[in-house]
Motif scaffolding. Sequence first.
Motif, PDB file in Angstrom:
ATOM      1  N   TRP A 110       0.817  -1.220   0.000  1.00  6.02           N
ATOM      2  CA  TRP A 110       0.000   0.000   0.000  1.00  6.02           C
ATOM      3  C   TRP A 110       0.848   1.267   0.000  1.00  6.02           C
ATOM      4  CZ3 TRP A 110      -4.656  -0.749  -1.500  1.00  6.02           C
ATOM      5  CH2 TRP A 110      -5.340  -1.913  -1.148  1.00  6.02           C
ATOM      6  N   ASN A 111       2.021   1.220   0.632  1.00  8.09           N
ATOM      7  CA  ASN A 111       2.825   2.442   0.748  1.00  8.09           C
ATOM      8  C   ASN A 111       3.431   2.877  -0.578  1.00  8.09           C
ATOM      9  OD1 ASN A 111       2.308   2.542   3.480  1.00  8.09           O
ATOM     10  ND2 ASN A 111       4.041   1.193   3.967  1.00  8.09           N
ATOM     11  N   GLY A 112       3.420   1.945  -1.536  1.00 11.04           N
ATOM     12  CA  GLY A 112       4.031   2.272  -2.816  1.00 11.04           C
ATOM     13  C   GLY A 112       3.160   3.124  -3.731  1.00 11.04           C
ATOM     14  N   ILE A 113       1.924   3.412  -3.334  1.00 13.15           N
ATOM     15  CA  ILE A 113       1.026   4.176  -4.205  1.00 13.15           C
ATOM     16  C   ILE A 113       1.516   5.610  -4.359  1.00 13.15           C
ATOM     17  CG2 ILE A 113      -1.296   5.095  -4.497  1.00 13.15           C
ATOM     18  CD1 ILE A 113      -2.457   2.727  -3.303  1.00 13.15           C
ATOM     19  N   ARG A 114       1.610   6.044  -5.604  1.00 20.01           N
ATOM     20  CA  ARG A 114       1.978   7.429  -5.875  1.00 20.01           C
ATOM     21  C   ARG A 114       0.862   8.024  -6.727  1.00 20.01           C
ATOM     22  NH1 ARG A 114       5.551   9.886  -9.222  1.00 20.01           N
ATOM     23  NH2 ARG A 114       5.620   8.035 -10.530  1.00 20.01           N
ATOM     24  N   TRP A 115       0.316   9.155  -6.300  1.00 24.27           N
ATOM     25  CA  TRP A 115      -0.792   9.743  -7.062  1.00 24.27           C
ATOM     26  C   TRP A 115      -0.243  10.627  -8.170  1.00 24.27           C
ATOM     27  CZ3 TRP A 115      -5.006   7.190  -6.266  1.00 24.27           C
ATOM     28  CH2 TRP A 115      -5.167   6.543  -5.052  1.00 24.27           C
ATOM     29  N   VAL A 116      -0.673  10.399  -9.363  1.00 29.08           N
ATOM     30  CA  VAL A 116      -0.034  11.077 -10.497  1.00 29.08           C
ATOM     31  C   VAL A 116      -1.024  11.871 -11.355  1.00 29.08           C
ATOM     32  CG1 VAL A 116       1.887   9.476 -10.677  1.00 29.08           C
ATOM     33  CG2 VAL A 116      -0.243   8.966 -11.881  1.00 29.08           C
ATOM     34  N   GLY A 117      -2.233  12.083 -10.841  1.00 34.16           N
ATOM     35  CA  GLY A 117      -3.208  12.848 -11.624  1.00 34.16           C
ATOM     36  C   GLY A 117      -3.558  12.158 -12.929  1.00 34.16           C
ATOM     37  N   PHE A 118      -3.574  12.919 -13.988  1.00 34.96           N
ATOM     38  CA  PHE A 118      -4.016  12.376 -15.277  1.00 34.96           C
ATOM     39  C   PHE A 118      -2.886  11.729 -16.077  1.00 34.96           C
ATOM     40  CE2 PHE A 118      -7.629  15.013 -14.280  1.00 34.96           C
ATOM     41  CZ  PHE A 118      -8.683  14.261 -14.765  1.00 34.96           C
ATOM     42  N   GLU A 119      -1.738  11.561 -15.453  1.00 40.02           N
ATOM     43  CA  GLU A 119      -0.573  11.085 -16.189  1.00 40.02           C
ATOM     44  C   GLU A 119      -0.837   9.763 -16.930  1.00 40.02           C
ATOM     45  OE1 GLU A 119       3.324  11.363 -14.096  1.00 40.02           O
ATOM     46  OE2 GLU A 119       3.609   9.367 -14.985  1.00 40.02           O
ATOM     47  N   ASN A 120      -1.511   8.810 -16.236  1.00 37.34           N
ATOM     48  CA  ASN A 120      -1.798   7.524 -16.876  1.00 37.34           C
ATOM     49  C   ASN A 120      -2.581   7.717 -18.162  1.00 37.34           C
ATOM     50  OD1 ASN A 120      -0.521   5.922 -14.977  1.00 37.34           O
ATOM     51  ND2 ASN A 120      -2.350   5.782 -13.688  1.00 37.34           N
ATOM     52  N   PHE A 121      -3.592   8.575 -18.081  1.00 43.57           N
ATOM     53  CA  PHE A 121      -4.451   8.770 -19.248  1.00 43.57           C
ATOM     54  C   PHE A 121      -3.687   9.464 -20.367  1.00 43.57           C
ATOM     55  CE2 PHE A 121      -7.236   8.256 -15.640  1.00 43.57           C
ATOM     56  CZ  PHE A 121      -8.182   7.374 -16.119  1.00 43.57           C
ATOM     57  N   ARG A 122      -2.831  10.426 -19.980  1.00 41.12           N
ATOM     58  CA  ARG A 122      -1.998  11.090 -20.996  1.00 41.12           C
ATOM     59  C   ARG A 122      -1.065  10.084 -21.657  1.00 41.12           C
ATOM     60  NH1 ARG A 122      -1.888  15.716 -17.732  1.00 41.12           N
ATOM     61  NH2 ARG A 122      -0.071  14.960 -16.608  1.00 41.12           N
ATOM     62  N   ASN A 123      -0.491   9.212 -20.835  1.00 43.34           N
ATOM     63  CA  ASN A 123       0.415   8.199 -21.397  1.00 43.34           C
ATOM     64  C   ASN A 123      -0.296   7.249 -22.349  1.00 43.34           C
ATOM     65  OD1 ASN A 123       2.522   9.276 -19.996  1.00 43.34           O
ATOM     66  ND2 ASN A 123       2.457   7.773 -18.329  1.00 43.34           N
TER      67      ASN A 123
END
Lengths: 315, 279
Positions: free
Chosen positions: A69-82
Amino acid sequence: MEQRMETAAAAPPGIGKRTRKTGSLQRGETLWGMLFISPMLLGVLILVLVPIVATMVLGFADWNFVQGWNGIRWVGFENFRNLLHDDMFIKSVRNNVIFLLTVPVYMLISMVLAILIDRFVYMKSYFKVAYFMPYISSVVAVAVVWQVLFQPSYGPINELLKSIGVHHPPKWIADPHFALLSIMMISVWISIGFNMIIYIAGLQSIPRDLYEAADIDGANGWTKFTRITVPLLSPTSFFLMVTGIISTFKVFDIIAVMTQGGPVGSTTMMVWYLYDTAFVNLKVGYASAIAAVLFAFVMLITLGQWSAQKKWVNY
Amino acid sequence: MTTRTGPDWRRLVITVVMLAVSILFLMPFIWMLVTSFKIEKDVFVYPIQWIPRKWNAVANYKEVWFGDYPFYLYYWNSIKVSVLTTLISCTASALAAYGFSKIQFAAGRWLFMIVLVTYMIPGQAILIPQFILYRNIGLFDSHFGLIILGSFSVLGTFMLRQFFMGIHQEFIESAKIDGAGHPRIFSSIALPLVKPAVATYAILRFIWTWNDYQNPLIFLRSDRLFTIPLAMQKFTSLSGEFYSLIMAAAVSAIFPLLLIFIIGQKNVIAGIALGGVKG
């Protein structure tokens, strides 16, 4: 497997005319009502509603299963942009779009078969069972059989082609140019049974006297087909088209067994890519973004169905 | 009229032509069956031997059923998972369908809308959270988890609700006046009336569960828990070039369902036609 049902969109039951009851009676009804629906409701809540919200949320995360669980990094829309620049994803969506071609093909074949079976043959139940067989069979078993039939160097299909003078038959699922086509052909073969059964049901609901009236007016077979059968089947066709389109977005089993998205990504499709990203490469956040896009596609088609139904369907 | 002017021989000719087409259509199944009886050396002999030159059926099927990947075990797993999923799914669906159609309460209406919306969600869009959930509550790699996952499809609720709605409300009201509560009305009046619909849904649910590949693939890991489709695939990658064995496995995977389908043919086809159910 995923299922769809036409009647699902039907209006709620006629509750309106109920008379006001005393408060305690109504409370009893509410209690019983909740008790009856609670197992299903609880199941749906935990296994569907919470997960779909979670999918949306995880779409904004960069996370790998193994990090905890600690590995989660919030990246906003980055996934969708990628996703927009991800060749494999674009290829998957493109293959999904190409796959749509199977829908009109099997609908047409099924309609013709349905008319022939419903009106012009003996042994109706034999034909229904025969054409339904691929649909009832395990996709895995069927895919394995086709895999062997399509075997490029000594498989029966290519042996047959060679014997009738085709010197360089295609390598089918081993050839990037033919692999998707091969899978589409098998998909048509599997889908015919279901569509045919629905068409037969649709045909049986067309009133006989329409044809008799047409006979009296001297209409020939073709006129009756284009002026009576096709228009009166339009609700059926519409339903089959929508469920067909939605089912192409869910194609997975056959790809997983036959090609695993290959050769060189020529048969990758959205759900396969989702699976590969999430459960092979363990990129949970990115895969969730794919899942969210998949959900959006299916949602759009369903909403489109609702709004188009009134306009296109000829009752 | 077409029915009278069309002489019988026309119908006969069309039947014969359609028969030929259907045999062509079923060719992969015929090839599969014949190949499963052959010795490995004869599998790809061309022209195809539709009657095996040398029979090896017993050895092939024995290897599939009791060899390294014993199908009797996977059969048992598939039967267990499919029967229990069908039972739980039918129970939960019938209860909910009755609640949504025959008990009149305000919350029921909007809760039904919620259930309706979940129906549009493609199963694959929620796989990842389901997987994470299962890993964390210990349901991963268990038959119980797989059964629960397959049991809460709202399709059955919709299907059975349509049938419950066909029961006149007066029936229910008069039973109530006679002092019967909802559990009693449900079990001794409503449920018997929709029994055929429950049977149809049960057959469909059984077939879908039996053939399901995706959920076992993701939610099972141990070989000994595999269901038939998963075992079929593992068997194929394990047996590599032993095509006669692979075909014997494919026949084994397809046969029981075919039997159920042919026995319950009327139910299945009527059910599919009625609801426009897609599996």
